[in-house]
Scaffold this active site. Structure first.
Site, mmCIF file in Angstrom:
data_model
loop_
_atom_site.group_PDB
_atom_site.id
_atom_site.type_symbol
_atom_site.label_atom_id
_atom_site.label_comp_id
_atom_site.label_asym_id
_atom_site.label_seq_id
_atom_site.Cartn_x
_atom_site.Cartn_y
_atom_site.Cartn_z
ATOM 1 N N GLY A 239 0.786 -1.230 0.000
ATOM 2 C CA GLY A 239 0.000 0.000 0.000
ATOM 3 C C GLY A 239 0.815 1.276 0.000
ATOM 4 N N ARG A 276 3.161 -1.473 -5.826
ATOM 5 C CA ARG A 276 3.336 -0.203 -6.539
ATOM 6 C C ARG A 276 4.663 0.492 -6.218
ATOM 7 N NH1 ARG A 276 -1.250 2.829 -7.853
ATOM 8 N NH2 ARG A 276 -2.311 1.672 -6.222
ATOM 9 N N ARG A 312 -5.582 2.641 -15.808
ATOM 10 C CA ARG A 312 -5.763 3.416 -14.572
ATOM 11 C C ARG A 312 -6.513 4.735 -14.755
ATOM 12 N NH1 ARG A 312 -2.536 5.091 -11.378
ATOM 13 N NH2 ARG A 312 -3.477 4.202 -9.511
ATOM 14 N N TYR A 316 -9.870 4.550 -12.679
ATOM 15 C CA TYR A 316 -9.878 5.243 -11.382
ATOM 16 C C TYR A 316 -9.820 6.757 -11.513
ATOM 17 C CZ TYR A 316 -7.734 0.675 -10.373
ATOM 18 O OH TYR A 316 -7.421 -0.655 -10.307
ATOM 19 N N CYS A 342 -12.534 2.328 -29.003
ATOM 20 C CA CYS A 342 -13.866 2.899 -29.232
ATOM 21 C C CYS A 342 -14.660 3.040 -27.943
ATOM 22 C CB CYS A 342 -14.620 2.022 -30.220
ATOM 23 S SG CYS A 342 -13.711 1.885 -31.746
ATOM 24 N N GLU A 343 -14.211 3.905 -27.081
ATOM 25 C CA GLU A 343 -14.892 4.195 -25.812
ATOM 26 C C GLU A 343 -14.576 5.644 -25.475
ATOM 27 O OE1 GLU A 343 -16.177 1.986 -23.204
ATOM 28 O OE2 GLU A 343 -15.656 0.041 -24.052
ATOM 29 N N TYR A 370 0.614 -1.709 -12.153
ATOM 30 C CA TYR A 370 -0.776 -1.854 -12.595
ATOM 31 C C TYR A 370 -0.984 -1.237 -13.984
ATOM 32 C CZ TYR A 370 -1.057 -2.912 -7.651
ATOM 33 O OH TYR A 370 -0.833 -3.463 -6.410
HETATM 34 N N1 LLP Z 1 -1.124 -7.247 -0.776
HETATM 35 C C1 LLP Z 1 -2.419 -7.436 -1.065
HETATM 36 C C2 LLP Z 1 -3.165 -8.465 -0.351
HETATM 37 C C3 LLP Z 1 -3.042 -6.648 -2.053
HETATM 38 O O1 LLP Z 1 -4.335 -6.826 -2.325
HETATM 39 C C4 LLP Z 1 -2.293 -5.665 -2.746
HETATM 40 C C5 LLP Z 1 -2.897 -4.840 -3.789
HETATM 41 C C6 LLP Z 1 -0.930 -5.520 -2.418
HETATM 42 C C7 LLP Z 1 -0.388 -6.318 -1.420
HETATM 43 C C8 LLP Z 1 -0.052 -4.512 -3.093
HETATM 44 O O2 LLP Z 1 -0.482 -3.220 -2.885
HETATM 45 P P1 LLP Z 1 0.415 -1.989 -3.353
HETATM 46 O O3 LLP Z 1 1.671 -1.989 -2.527
HETATM 47 O O4 LLP Z 1 0.720 -2.151 -4.774
HETATM 48 O O5 LLP Z 1 -0.413 -0.804 -3.069
HETATM 49 N N2 LLP Z 1 -4.992 -1.584 -9.573
HETATM 50 C C9 LLP Z 1 -4.965 -0.583 -8.545
HETATM 51 C C10 LLP Z 1 -4.302 -1.092 -7.289
HETATM 52 C C11 LLP Z 1 -4.960 -2.339 -6.759
HETATM 53 C C12 LLP Z 1 -4.266 -2.899 -5.546
HETATM 54 C C13 LLP Z 1 -4.782 -4.251 -5.208
HETATM 55 N N3 LLP Z 1 -4.126 -4.899 -4.105
HETATM 56 C C14 LLP Z 1 -4.259 0.640 -9.092
HETATM 57 O O6 LLP Z 1 -3.864 0.647 -10.258
HETATM 58 O O7 LLP Z 1 -4.129 1.643 -8.399
#
Ligand code: LLP
Length: 415
Positions: A239, A276, A312, A316, A342-343, A370
């Site tokens: 996160g 991320r 993204r 979002y 086409c959107e 992502y």
């Molecule tokens: N661990 C779990 C259980 C998760 O569900 C996720 C992300 C992570 C770790 C890694 O999170 P990060 O460090 O990347 O924030 N597609 C969205 C983000 C979806 C995140 C889903 N879970 C975007 O492009 O912002």
């Protein structure tokens, strides 16, 4: 620190000119920097030096084998959410004993594969999943290593689509139910309790929610100990936010130091699952302007990348910085940067003040996380090519799909 630099009027990725990459490999093209990937990983390692800890890269952020292999070589563990990600991780040289398996919908087949592979731990997210895991492990004559993913009901103060630790989210076991579920797990013959975990959301810029979650999890750990349940690790998920445009990226040390203090004297290994933060700013999407469409109420730059390459913005409303590869000195206009799909939602950026010319290259920044991993073949568009730069060399790490490959697994009805 960015791996992009303007040299003699041209944008370079590390020491490779982006027009050379476009010429050699075509566009749209994801470009990653080895140095940036390694630097991002090192920031975690530095903050965790001397502690009992493991950084498990969340593969979903970017699952290219070359990237997984780089992290594996640096000693990373991995956070997977499917058999496909497990297969990839192993193919890339991951150590199975450093893999954690997250996700709300693990199938029995996926559990078997993971048990046979000897992963570190299952992050179990519900009571029925616990039952299934016990059953599957029993069938294999094994004990399944378990950590419950607990939902600490902490507000990560991020986009609602990517906040996962609130009560109303589908993820994890409710905080109030966790003790009972641990007691049940302790009674199951084919389960070995290892740890506890949470993941509160993504793109978190304020570290306070991490501390709040850590406190709640540690309180629970103490209560479990009172129940006779010993844990050997705590997984605080991923996160960690990044800078897309003008965000203040929290230093990893500032996020982790207070947590490491809380862990002092507790004999709990700390696991993290960053996605991320390890890859987001180590990648860009390089695209060419096909047409400049002006004269209406808005001015459009139609580029050869689209929402199928980078979802993204459409999904979002995410804002990615967009810069020209060869900046022109001239009048800027406010451009809608759009793709050929086409959107109406197919845009990469709104109202960007840029001086553009048809045929020019532009870069969508912070696209390493992502981006490719959420890409699709919508409109029967082959997915982008992926390149990794390493100093003055550019390596092809995924070739562009051929058009034939896009329907190779399909068949027509017999006549
Ligand atoms: N661990 C779990 C259980 C998760 O569900 C996720 C992300 C992570 C770790 C890694 O999170 P990060 O460090 O990347 O924030 N597609 C969205 C983000 C979806 C995140 C889903 N879970 C975007 O492009 O912002």
């Amino acid at each position: 620190m960015s791996f992009l630099a303007l040299v003699s009027g041209q944008l370079y990725a590390e020491s490779v000119a982006l027009p050379d990459i476009a010429e050699r490999f075509g566009t749209p093209c994801y470009v990653y920097s080895r140095a940036s990937l390694e630097a991002a990983f090192d920031e975690f390692e530095r903050s965790l030096a001397g502690t009992d800890s493991l950084v498990c890269y969340a593969i979903k952020a970017n699952s290219n084998l070359a990237i997984l292999n780089l992290f594996a070589q640096k000693g990373a563990g991995f956070d997977i959410v499917s058999a496909g990600e497990l297969k990839r991780a192993l193919a890339a040289g991951a150590a199975p004993e450093k893999i954690v398996f997250s996700g709300v919908g693990k199938t029995a087949d996926e559990m078997r594969f993971a048990l046979d592979s000897g992963i570190f731990c299952f992050n179990v997210e519900s009571a029925p999943e616990l039952d299934r895991l016990n059953q599957v492990a029993g069938g294999l004559g094994k004990k399944a290593p378990l950590s419950l993913r607990v939902n600490p009901d902490v507000d990560p103060r991020t986009h609602p689509y990517i906040s996962t630790g609130l009560k109303e989210n589908k993820f994890g076991v409710a905080y109030e139910d966790a003790r009972e579920l641990y007691r049940k797990a302790a009674s199951l013959p084919n389960i070995e309790i290892r740890g506890i975990g949470c993941h509160i959301g993504s793109q978190i810029l304020d570290p306070d929610p991490f501390f709040e979650a850590a406190d709640k999890m540690l309180l629970l750990t103490d209560r479990l100990l009172a129940d006779g349940i010993h844990l050997s690790h705590i997984d605080l998920g991923g996160g960690f936010g990044i800078r897309y445009t003008d965000e203040n990226e929290p230093p990893i040390g500032a996020c982790l130091l207070p947590i490491l203090k809380k862990l002092q004297g507790r004999r709990l290994k700390l696991l993290l699952e960053p996605g991320r933060r390890l890859v987001g700013n180590a990648g860009i999407l390089l695209t060419r302007i096909e047409y400049l469409k002006t004269g209406g109420t808005r001015d459009f730059a139609v580029v050869d990348a689209a929402m199928n390459d980078l979802a993204r913005p459409a999904l979002y409303g995410a804002v990615h910085d967009i810069v020209p590869v060869t900046p022109l000195a001239g009048e800027t206009r406010s451009w809608e940067i759009v793709g050929p799909v086409c959107e109406s939602g197919d845009f990469l950026g709104h109202g960007r003040a840029l001086c553009l010319k048809q045929g020019d290259l532009i870069v969508i920044r912070s696209a390493g996380a992502y981006g490719m991993s959420m890409s699709s073949n919508y409109n029967t568009r082959p997915r982008a090519v992926e390149i990794m730069v390493d100093g003055s060399r550019a390596h092809l790490i995924r070739r562009r799909e051929s058009l034939e490959a896009l329907y190779a697994d399909e068949s027509i009805l017999p006549s």
